[in-house]
Design a protein around this motif. Structure first.
Motif, PDB file in Angstrom:
ATOM      1  N   GLU B  33       0.810  -1.222   0.000  1.00 56.81           N
ATOM      2  CA  GLU B  33       0.000   0.000   0.000  1.00 56.81           C
ATOM      3  C   GLU B  33       0.842   1.271   0.000  1.00 56.81           C
ATOM      4  OE1 GLU B  33      -2.310   1.157   3.415  1.00 56.81           O
ATOM      5  OE2 GLU B  33      -1.335  -0.348   4.655  1.00 56.81           O
ATOM      6  N   SER B  34       2.140   1.162   0.278  1.00 56.56           N
ATOM      7  CA  SER B  34       2.937   2.391   0.248  1.00 56.56           C
ATOM      8  C   SER B  34       3.504   2.617  -1.146  1.00 56.56           C
ATOM      9  CB  SER B  34       4.038   2.332   1.304  1.00 56.56           C
ATOM     10  OG  SER B  34       4.971   1.362   0.949  1.00 56.56           O
ATOM     11  N   PHE B  35       4.271   3.714  -1.306  1.00 57.31           N
ATOM     12  CA  PHE B  35       4.705   4.069  -2.661  1.00 57.31           C
ATOM     13  C   PHE B  35       6.050   3.471  -3.036  1.00 57.31           C
ATOM     14  CE2 PHE B  35       4.366   7.479   0.371  1.00 57.31           C
ATOM     15  CZ  PHE B  35       3.064   7.943   0.259  1.00 57.31           C
ATOM     16  N   GLN B  40       9.305  -1.029   6.330  1.00 59.57           N
ATOM     17  CA  GLN B  40       9.794  -0.156   7.396  1.00 59.57           C
ATOM     18  C   GLN B  40      11.321  -0.089   7.448  1.00 59.57           C
ATOM     19  OE1 GLN B  40       7.556   1.664   8.585  1.00 59.57           O
ATOM     20  NE2 GLN B  40       5.891   0.452   7.734  1.00 59.57           N
ATOM     21  N   ARG B  83      -3.792  -1.806  -2.020  1.00 58.74           N
ATOM     22  CA  ARG B  83      -4.044  -2.342  -0.692  1.00 58.74           C
ATOM     23  C   ARG B  83      -4.968  -3.546  -0.783  1.00 58.74           C
ATOM     24  NH1 ARG B  83      -7.341   0.482   3.593  1.00 58.74           N
ATOM     25  NH2 ARG B  83      -7.926   1.904   1.928  1.00 58.74           N
ATOM     26  N   GLU B  98      -7.391   2.464  -4.286  1.00 58.63           N
ATOM     27  CA  GLU B  98      -8.050   3.582  -3.583  1.00 58.63           C
ATOM     28  C   GLU B  98      -9.134   4.228  -4.441  1.00 58.63           C
ATOM     29  OE1 GLU B  98      -7.421   3.699  -0.384  1.00 58.63           O
ATOM     30  OE2 GLU B  98      -5.605   2.483  -0.476  1.00 58.63           O
ATOM     31  N   THR B 113       2.770  -8.710   6.117  1.00 59.85           N
ATOM     32  CA  THR B 113       2.226  -7.364   6.327  1.00 59.85           C
ATOM     33  C   THR B 113       2.905  -6.613   7.464  1.00 59.85           C
ATOM     34  OG1 THR B 113       0.475  -8.500   7.523  1.00 59.85           O
ATOM     35  CG2 THR B 113      -0.061  -7.727   5.316  1.00 59.85           C
ATOM     36  N   GLY B 114       3.867  -7.242   8.148  1.00 59.94           N
ATOM     37  CA  GLY B 114       4.639  -6.517   9.164  1.00 59.94           C
ATOM     38  C   GLY B 114       3.876  -6.305  10.460  1.00 59.94           C
ATOM     39  N   ILE B 245       0.404  -7.332  12.222  1.00 60.42           N
ATOM     40  CA  ILE B 245      -0.803  -6.869  11.517  1.00 60.42           C
ATOM     41  C   ILE B 245      -1.536  -8.096  10.963  1.00 60.42           C
ATOM     42  CG2 ILE B 245      -1.642  -5.549   9.528  1.00 60.42           C
ATOM     43  CD1 ILE B 245       0.683  -3.610   9.975  1.00 60.42           C
ATOM     44  N   ASP B 247      -4.979  -8.316   9.771  1.00 60.03           N
ATOM     45  CA  ASP B 247      -6.202  -8.147   8.969  1.00 60.03           C
ATOM     46  C   ASP B 247      -6.350  -9.210   7.874  1.00 60.03           C
ATOM     47  OD1 ASP B 247      -5.246  -5.890  10.246  1.00 60.03           O
ATOM     48  OD2 ASP B 247      -6.089  -4.465   8.827  1.00 60.03           O
TER      49      ASP B 247
END
Ligand SMILES: Cc1cc2nc3c(=O)[nH]c(=O)nc-3n(C[C@H](O)[C@H](O)[C@H](O)COP(=O)(O)OP(=O)(O)OC[C@H]3O[C@@H](n4cnc5c(N)ncnc54)[C@H](O)[C@@H]3O)c2cc1C
Ligand code: FES
Lengths: 107, 359
Positions: B33-35, B40, B83, B98, B113-114, B245, B247
């Motif tokens: 989901e990040s660019f 991290q 995402r 999105e 997913t960290g 995470i 979900d």
């Protein structure tokens, strides 16, 4: 404040952009998030919580807590820590629940 | 969209798993989901010493680059800014950019997913200016923004001390490190020395009594053993440790067990990092909070497990590699995390939670 010359990573801020918060113009750099761009300009309070009406701002910076919701270019409840700033962006604080059903959505 | 393997999360664990699979010819899609890739790791400027034998010690952001670079010769599809939000009835993964939602059909799914940082609550902890240590690190090393001028750090783990040091390097004045127990939490004595040398006070047996401020944090009352100390600050960085995470695991119907040391609730898995949903594998902090070496090795183990199932790695080579990766894991993972992992795997067929939602 922007970190123009990072002690480990050097000069990374190259492409400046303008954006607007509450009608005022501010400076940021392309790779920054909306939340980071605001903090660089001394703005930490992004909105108010819906029930207790307390100040809210960035908390986790990784899209998990939703404390950084704001209205960006007319769209409500955008996670500003996961959205990159862009030229001419219009950012306003998140002060109340968004209108979910609007004419725009055809409901 | 169809793919042989879908990896959810392009952090270090997802990327090492991708390398095992893509280098053996599997068609891999990484969604994040990040660019950018690297998860991290991208904002970690500290040197990471303990890594699997295939990697030299290096700074976190350099490792992120290396893990990304080593995939460039293989067929890997990247869905950045995308995402995972659910599951279709036919088992396809629901993905959003999105704006729209579309299905991705995969033979195997690897969830990497960290972890998310936990909060530590105290009166008015929600004031702007009170952020997680990870958020502070992201602002400084990824966004190049000063999060404040005068700061307090709540917690004294290795991660907290790294961030305290990185904040100091860019000119933030660290007024103190507040630790509720009687000793420093960090294992790495060098990190403790580094911070002590800069003259930063540690407040042991202490906690935040209250944050004060109008619209943003302006001061902190520290409850010391023998009274209250008030410090004026515009930044408070809290280290509430991290939790996996989960979900995607709920959505995929996985069962869960509980291991305090590994971050609390974690999906059930066997020694191949395969969950009780046979086509769902996992790696990295999503499989239990651990150190960098373990993030990479769990990615490598789950990667070769999928290779074996999809018949691009023969049984003997697979067995040998599994054994050697597990041996490295035993050597490089902290003892308590390793033991919790073994306990967790032993309980594979006896989950604590099945078919229900925990939050
Ligand atoms: C802000 C932050 C800073 C950190 N800094 C340090 C540090 O200095 N030192 C240290 O030892 N540890 C640090 N950590 C711990 C860190 O979790 C590990 O170092 C490591 O990055 C974990 O690797 P991973 O591959 O398991 O997960 P991550 O690196 O977290 O990667 C997971 C990826 O999955 C993506 N993702 C998650 N859910 C979805 C979804 N539904 N759809 C699509 N994509 C998804 C995320 O965007 C992310 O990129 C930090 C953690 C955080 C949150
Ligand atoms: S700060 Fe937590 S979601 Fe943006």
């Amino acid at each position: 404040m922007h970190i123009e010359d990072h002690p480990v990573l050097g000069k990374q801020l190259q492409a400046p952009v303008k954006f607007y918060f509450n009608g005022q113009e501010y400076k940021a750099y392309k790779q920054q998030t909306v939340a980071a761009a605001l903090i660089a300009n001394g703005i930490k309070k992004f909105g108010l919580s819906r029930k207790l009406v307390q100040s809210r701002g960035l908390f986790c910076s990784r899209g998990r807590c939703c404390s950084c919701y704001m209205t960006v270019n007319g769209e409500d409840h955008v996670r500003t820590c996961m959205t990159r700033i862009d030229e001419g962006m219009i950012v306003s604080p998140n002060l109340e629940d968004p209108v979910i059903r609007s004419d725009r959505d055809g409901d | 969209m169809e793919t042989e393997v879908l990896i959810i999360g392009g952090g270090p664990a997802g990327l090492t798993a991708a390398f095992e699979m893509a280098s053996r010819g599997l068609e891999v899609t990484i969604i994040d989901e990040s660019f950018s890739l690297g998860g991290q790791l991208c904002q970690q400027t500290q040197l990471i010493r303990a890594l699997p034998s295939a990697y030299q010690p290096m700074a976190g952001f350099k490792l992120a680059n290396k893990l990304t670079e080593q995939l460039k010769d293989f067929s890997v599809r990247y869905l950045l800014g995308h995402r995972v939000i659910g599951l279709y009835a036919d088992g396809s993964i629901g993905v959003t950019d999105e704006k729209d939602v579309f299905p991705v059909k995969a033979k195997k799914i690897l969830v990497a997913t960290g972890a998310a940082e936990n909060a530590i609550s105290f009166p008015k902890w929600t004031l702007p200016g009170v952020i997680t240590i990870g958020a502070a690190q992201t602002l400084v090393n990824r966004d190049f923004v000063m999060p404040g001028k005068e700061a307090l750090i709540v917690g004294s783990s290795d991660f907290a001390l790294d961030v305290a040091y990185q904040l100091m390097e860019v000119g933030v004045n660290i007024k103190g490190i507040i630790e509720k127990s009687a000793v420093v939490n960090a294992r790495d004595k060098e990190k403790v020395n580094q911070v002590e040398k800069k003259g930063i006070p540690f407040y042991f047996n202490s906690y935040v009594k209250e944050a004060k401020g109008n619209g943003e944090v302006e001061a902190i009352d520290i409850q010391l053993q023998n009274g209250i100390l008030t410090e004026t600050v515009d930044l408070v960085c809290i280290d509430g440790s991290r939790s996996p995470i989960l979900d995607s695991f709920y959505q995929l119907g996985c069962s869960f067990g509980y291991q305090e040391v590994l971050g609390g609730w974690i999906p059930q898995y066997n020694k191949h990092f395969q969950t009780d949903q046979k086509n769902v594998f996992l790696a990295g902090n999503a499989a239990g909070i651990s150190n960098h070496a373990a993030l990479l090795l769990t990615g490598m183990i789950s990667g070769i497990s999928i290779c074996e199932e999809l018949k691009v790695l023969n049984r003997d080579a697979f067995k040998e590699l599994t054994l050697s990766y597990w041996r490295e894991l035993e050597n490089l993972e902290n003892k308590d995390a390793w033991q919790a992992r073994i306990r967790h795997i032993e309980k594979f067929s006896a989950p604590l939670l099945k078919d229900q939602f925990i939050s």
